[in-house]
Design a protein around this motif. Structure first.
Motif, PDB file in Angstrom:
ATOM      1  N   ARG A 141       0.813  -1.225   0.000  1.00  0.00           N
ATOM      2  CA  ARG A 141       0.000   0.000   0.000  1.00  0.00           C
ATOM      3  C   ARG A 141       0.840   1.266   0.000  1.00  0.00           C
ATOM      4  O   ARG A 141       0.346   2.357  -0.266  1.00  0.00           O
ATOM      5  N   GLY A 142       2.118   1.142   0.299  1.00  0.00           N
ATOM      6  CA  GLY A 142       3.002   2.299   0.407  1.00  0.00           C
ATOM      7  C   GLY A 142       3.700   2.251   1.746  1.00  0.00           C
ATOM      8  O   GLY A 142       3.044   2.172   2.790  1.00  0.00           O
ATOM      9  N   TRP A 143       5.022   2.260   1.718  1.00  0.00           N
ATOM     10  CA  TRP A 143       5.772   2.027   2.943  1.00  0.00           C
ATOM     11  C   TRP A 143       5.615   3.172   3.929  1.00  0.00           C
ATOM     12  O   TRP A 143       5.709   4.345   3.581  1.00  0.00           O
ATOM     13  N   THR A 144       5.368   2.814   5.187  1.00  0.00           N
ATOM     14  CA  THR A 144       5.394   3.761   6.294  1.00  0.00           C
ATOM     15  C   THR A 144       6.304   3.182   7.366  1.00  0.00           C
ATOM     16  O   THR A 144       6.341   1.964   7.569  1.00  0.00           O
ATOM     17  N   ALA A 145       7.033   4.043   8.029  1.00  0.00           N
ATOM     18  CA  ALA A 145       7.983   3.587   9.040  1.00  0.00           C
ATOM     19  C   ALA A 145       7.255   2.832  10.146  1.00  0.00           C
ATOM     20  O   ALA A 145       6.120   3.173  10.498  1.00  0.00           O
ATOM     21  N   PRO A 146       7.882   1.803  10.711  1.00  0.00           N
ATOM     22  CA  PRO A 146       7.256   1.057  11.812  1.00  0.00           C
ATOM     23  C   PRO A 146       6.834   1.990  12.937  1.00  0.00           C
ATOM     24  O   PRO A 146       7.570   2.904  13.316  1.00  0.00           O
ATOM     25  N   GLY A 147       5.645   1.725  13.491  1.00  0.00           N
ATOM     26  CA  GLY A 147       5.106   2.607  14.517  1.00  0.00           C
ATOM     27  C   GLY A 147       5.316   2.129  15.933  1.00  0.00           C
ATOM     28  O   GLY A 147       4.901   2.794  16.882  1.00  0.00           O
ATOM     29  N   CYS A 148       5.968   0.968  16.094  1.00  0.00           N
ATOM     30  CA  CYS A 148       6.230   0.440  17.430  1.00  0.00           C
ATOM     31  C   CYS A 148       7.417  -0.509  17.348  1.00  0.00           C
ATOM     32  O   CYS A 148       7.855  -0.890  16.254  1.00  0.00           O
ATOM     33  N   LEU A 149       7.932  -0.901  18.508  1.00  0.00           N
ATOM     34  CA  LEU A 149       9.081  -1.803  18.528  1.00  0.00           C
ATOM     35  C   LEU A 149       8.760  -3.140  17.871  1.00  0.00           C
ATOM     36  O   LEU A 149       9.591  -3.709  17.154  1.00  0.00           O
ATOM     37  N   ALA A 150       7.559  -3.663  18.104  1.00  0.00           N
ATOM     38  CA  ALA A 150       7.191  -4.947  17.508  1.00  0.00           C
ATOM     39  C   ALA A 150       7.227  -4.876  15.987  1.00  0.00           C
ATOM     40  O   ALA A 150       7.637  -5.832  15.317  1.00  0.00           O
ATOM     41  N   ALA A 151       6.819  -3.749  15.426  1.00  0.00           N
ATOM     42  CA  ALA A 151       6.845  -3.592  13.970  1.00  0.00           C
ATOM     43  C   ALA A 151       8.281  -3.568  13.453  1.00  0.00           C
ATOM     44  O   ALA A 151       8.585  -4.140  12.401  1.00  0.00           O
ATOM     45  N   GLU A 152       9.167  -2.908  14.177  1.00  0.00           N
ATOM     46  CA  GLU A 152      10.578  -2.922  13.778  1.00  0.00           C
ATOM     47  C   GLU A 152      11.127  -4.346  13.812  1.00  0.00           C
ATOM     48  O   GLU A 152      11.870  -4.768  12.914  1.00  0.00           O
ATOM     49  N   LEU A 153      10.764  -5.090  14.838  1.00  0.00           N
ATOM     50  CA  LEU A 153      11.236  -6.468  14.954  1.00  0.00           C
ATOM     51  C   LEU A 153      10.646  -7.346  13.854  1.00  0.00           C
ATOM     52  O   LEU A 153      11.298  -8.289  13.386  1.00  0.00           O
TER      53      LEU A 153
END
Length: 229
Positions: A141-153
């Motif tokens: 859909r279009g990249w957005t930066a991870p919004g939480c630590l779990a998303a980064e992981l």
């Protein structure tokens, strides 16, 4: 390269166009001036444009193929990651307690910081699957930066799965592709320090518990409701 290797390469190249949330340029492909609009060419110095134009056609074709292969690999690895997480969820449901050894031998959860392994239970894994699904959807859909630590992981777990596929099939990918992708997907990431033996970095700071990994960084960041429950 075996016939199976050739098959997956063709499959990944065919999948490249499905990764609509990230451009090939974001994945490291240098654009050619002939393919730019007049406005885009104004963004580059004349020296850079001359260097881009001087690149041999064979080199450009190789770079394009490698980057398209990387795009297809990320698309493919998104599905693989979720399949492996569901497999881990099924396995965890059969355990009375979760041990670090269970996580080390898992299909996908092994990518997470090992010192918190005992906390990767069924409830955690369900939430992590929801977050990982949201992260992989951003690739479309279009990249957005991870919004939480779990998303980064989840991004790190995705790249681990991609690297496993690369190693198995010896894919011809761009040099240092993982570092380049991490620079785009994990810019200013806060999760790397969780992998340190002393997650407080020696500063006496208590590392966030796994429940806090699902809290949004800022009010503007979005985290799926199920993961916040």
């Amino acid at each position: 390269m075996s016939a199976d290797d050739e098959d997956i390469t063709d499959e990944l190249l065919a999948d490249a166009g499905k990764l609509t949330g990230l451009s090939l340029e974001l994945l490291g492909l240098d654009p050619h001036p002939d393919d730019m609009t007049a406005e885009q060419r104004l963004l580059f110095d004349p020296e850079d444009l001359a260097e881009m134009s001087a690149a041999a056609s064979e080199d450009r074709e190789k770079a394009l193929r490698q980057t398209r292969l990387l795009a297809g690999l990320l698309w493919n690895s998104s599905s693989v990651l979720l399949d492996q997480l569901f497999r881990d969820l099924e396995t965890l449901g059969q355990l009375e307690t979760v041990t670090p050894a269970n996580i080390a031998g898992s299909s996908a959860l092994f990518s997470l910081p090992p010192q918190f392994a005992a906390d990767y239970d069924v409830k955690f894994t369900r939430k992590f699957i929801v977050v990982a699904s949201d992260v992989t959807a951003s690739l479309v859909r279009g990249w957005t930066a991870p919004g939480c630590l779990a998303a980064e992981l989840a991004v790190r777990a995705l790249l681990d799965q991609a690297q496993i596929t690369e190693d198995i099939y010896e894919l011809d990918l761009p040099d240092a592709w993982r570092a380049a992708v991490e620079e785009v997907l994990l810019e200013d990431a806060d999760s790397e320090w969780l992998y340190a033996d002393d997650a407080d970095g020696g500063a006496g700071t208590v590392p966030p518990g796994v429940g806090q990994w699902f809290e949004s960084f800022t009010p503007a960041d979005t985290v799926p409701p199920y993961a916040r429950s």
